[in-house]
Design an enzyme around this catalytic site. Sequence first.
Site, PDB file in Angstrom:
ATOM      1  N   SER A 412       0.824  -1.206   0.000  1.00  0.00           N
ATOM      2  CA  SER A 412       0.000   0.000   0.000  1.00  0.00           C
ATOM      3  C   SER A 412       0.857   1.255   0.000  1.00  0.00           C
ATOM      4  O   SER A 412       0.352   2.349  -0.176  1.00  0.00           O
ATOM      5  CB  SER A 412      -0.932  -0.002   1.215  1.00  0.00           C
ATOM      6  OG  SER A 412      -0.190  -0.161   2.393  1.00  0.00           O
ATOM      7  N   HIS A 433      -3.086  -2.959  -5.612  1.00  0.00           N
ATOM      8  CA  HIS A 433      -3.367  -2.525  -4.243  1.00  0.00           C
ATOM      9  C   HIS A 433      -4.866  -2.572  -3.978  1.00  0.00           C
ATOM     10  O   HIS A 433      -5.618  -1.735  -4.494  1.00  0.00           O
ATOM     11  CB  HIS A 433      -2.796  -1.114  -4.038  1.00  0.00           C
ATOM     12  CG  HIS A 433      -3.082  -0.556  -2.685  1.00  0.00           C
ATOM     13  ND1 HIS A 433      -3.252   0.779  -2.441  1.00  0.00           N
ATOM     14  CD2 HIS A 433      -3.244  -1.164  -1.482  1.00  0.00           C
ATOM     15  CE1 HIS A 433      -3.507   0.970  -1.164  1.00  0.00           C
ATOM     16  NE2 HIS A 433      -3.514  -0.193  -0.560  1.00  0.00           N
ATOM     17  N   GLU A 445      -6.084  -0.095  -6.943  1.00  0.00           N
ATOM     18  CA  GLU A 445      -5.037   0.755  -7.524  1.00  0.00           C
ATOM     19  C   GLU A 445      -4.053  -0.178  -8.230  1.00  0.00           C
ATOM     20  O   GLU A 445      -3.467  -1.056  -7.600  1.00  0.00           O
ATOM     21  CB  GLU A 445      -4.284   1.521  -6.429  1.00  0.00           C
ATOM     22  CG  GLU A 445      -4.914   2.824  -6.009  1.00  0.00           C
ATOM     23  CD  GLU A 445      -4.054   3.605  -4.996  1.00  0.00           C
ATOM     24  OE1 GLU A 445      -4.240   4.809  -4.882  1.00  0.00           O
ATOM     25  OE2 GLU A 445      -3.216   2.994  -4.303  1.00  0.00           O
ATOM     26  N   ASN A 483      -3.211   6.538  -0.514  1.00  0.00           N
ATOM     27  CA  ASN A 483      -2.561   6.639   0.796  1.00  0.00           C
ATOM     28  C   ASN A 483      -1.572   7.788   0.885  1.00  0.00           C
ATOM     29  O   ASN A 483      -1.272   8.273   1.968  1.00  0.00           O
ATOM     30  CB  ASN A 483      -1.868   5.314   1.149  1.00  0.00           C
ATOM     31  CG  ASN A 483      -2.881   4.279   1.630  1.00  0.00           C
ATOM     32  OD1 ASN A 483      -4.010   4.631   1.961  1.00  0.00           O
ATOM     33  ND2 ASN A 483      -2.495   3.024   1.654  1.00  0.00           N
TER      34      ASN A 483
END
Length: 701
Positions: A412, A433, A445, A483
């Site tokens: 991540s 992800h 992702e 993130n």
Amino acid sequence: MTQSPVRYDRQGAVGIVTVDSPPVNALSQAVRQGLWDRVTEGFNDPAVTALVIVGAGRTFIAGADIAEFIKGGMGEPDLNEVNALIESGAKPVIAALHGTALGGGLEVALSCHYRVAVPKALVGLPEVKLGILPGGGGTQRLSRLVGAKTAIEMITSGAFLPAAKAHSLGIVDYVGEGTDPLAVALSFAASLQAGPHKRTRDREDGLAADRGSSVFDEARASLAKSARNQFAPQRCVDAVEAAFTLPFDEGLTRERDLFMQCMAHDQAKALIHVFFAERAVTKIPDVLPSVPARKIAQVAVLGSGTMGGGIAMNFVNAGIPVRLLDLDQVALDRGMGVIAKNYAGTVAKGKLAQTEMDKRLSLIQPTTDYADLADADLIVEAVFEDADVKAKVFRRLDEVAKKGAILASNTSTLDLDAIAAHTKRPADVIGMHFFSPANVMKLLEVVRGRHTAPDVIATAMAVGKQIGKVSVLVGNCDGFVGNRMVQYYATEAQRLVIEGASIEQVDQAALEFGLAMGPFAMGDLAGLDVMGFIRARRVAAGLIYGTPLSDRIDPARKGQKNGRGWYRYEPGNRTPLPDPEVTAVIDAYRAERGITPRNFSSEEIAKRLIYSLVNEGAKILEEGMALRAGDIDIVYIYGYGFPAWRGGPMKFAELSGLDKVLADITRYHADAVAAGDADGAYWEPAPLLTRLVAEGKKGFG
Ligand code: 3H9
């Protein structure tokens, strides 16, 4: 002269009006004009006694042309005029449905005297998902067929109904066999008795029972909760109610008025943006649709923890077998147990058949032996988020994976190129992800490394679609898109608390804005221990500014998983409760820094939270880590519970006015500098934002 997208033919005594406007026969101006012309031709054709309207290609008409909405102005003839023409004829008109008869498409069909369908056809009025309501008579005609309750349910949910259901509700008159809608319509036409053929506008079936009913107020009250802050759902109820209180033509006028109110609202602009952004994410400039995807018949997932288990479920749900590897038999048994329990919960809710659960479980082969991965076409690593652990795993995978296998990491935050460098085949390495819970959240992702091959990207995107995800291609930077942005959002939440807001107030402001949960509740769900681990690496690498409060919270507080995080939780209950121990930490920190707490409005809190996303999003966009601003919006809507009706953070900034957003960001930065608060350094305005505003641009382009 350009050819009309609507043509007219004759079969025996039936005139056939065919809409042929790929991909979905949307009601552009040319299609409306074509319908007008060809239906008129049919009415005037002495050789025919009935007309059929049918769609060429894969579908009946899937609605108004949404692209035309954006360009502004829909041009003559208006859809209501076309529908009135169809309804006015002396000859019966039959709508022959296949594919999806949606929105304006269903409204055309409702204006016909009869609707017939193939079994696989779907019907619906999904306008509400675009922040609008049916504006071509749908609220008035549907109500006359099905009554208030069903009309409200269909129109406020936008749900697609299968032909059989539509038949049982009286929306469709006949469901034939096979896949050819014209054949169904022709056999229906042959069975038609002589008229009169009732017009939907004259039908009373659905109206009588619900006149003066409390169903409208009940719907409004229920939507005030389930569609909190949303404009269109309430207007949908108003429009349906008009069918019960006004004569037909006045009802149509009222519907159109409400439709225009919705069209003028920012929520429609936001949701229409989301519709196109969701489709644009599939388009990658240097990976054309002609790039062939690799065949994925067998998948392997490494790590049977929460993430690995959820990822495995995605694949077997789509019928793709999975080998699930963990090095430790106890962990593997536990992981399989959690998966079985998840499925059992769905079975208990009646949403999955026991046989289907058994089939899915049988598609997962647990193993502790890397050699079992040798035949996998795609291997998804979901081990602990630690660079050394990942390095070891990828070296081992490089030894066992077959040639041409795709090696995907579910990291991540970590550097994908560094991970790929542990293999001799970096072109086959990609990031996939998933978002927690991986079997539920729709976002994927797809992370492109420096060496990732185009067909590996095409395959990851295609597999994402196959397992029901919305896949967004992102670049390789710390935290990727989602993130990377969220770290500033989380830090900003803490800065707000340090300055005087309470944890609950910050979360409440996020909820009022429309987010699915507040930043502190989100931290507790993700796990403060996991976040602490990631933060420590970032701080050591000089990648993140301070996170003063997190560092002072007792490391034993892990969040929901042990009932103590930013909040405390009673056993078996996920309701966050304020914890005096945390409040004491905050008080002590404020005292240490000599901060006198000040009051915040919800609006100010929400702005600071959301603009922290926007500023970083603009930096991400400029660096090319996201292909389009809309991609960032899709990441936030499908991965972080951002309300679609706000359009995503980047669209929200556009709708708020980029100049105003920049002015606020500049002020936040100046405030942080003036206070000597290095933790607020990320407020330095993104150069892209500054440039766009200087150039007078209204959007990110
Ligand atoms: C309305 O009807 C208002 C009226 O009540 C009142 C008027 C006064 N317009 O989704 P896909 C494009 S509001 C323009 O990938 P699928 C789409 O952008 C409308 N374009 O395929 C894409 O283009 P591209 C109510 C449209 O098979 C391509 O078609 N109707 C429209 O997964 C393929 O789309 C709706 O809200 C449109 N209406 O799904 C239905 N629809 O290839 C909206 C599609 O360049 N559409 N495109 O990316 C859908 O739900 C899905 O597209 C559908 C097909 C189920 C039809």
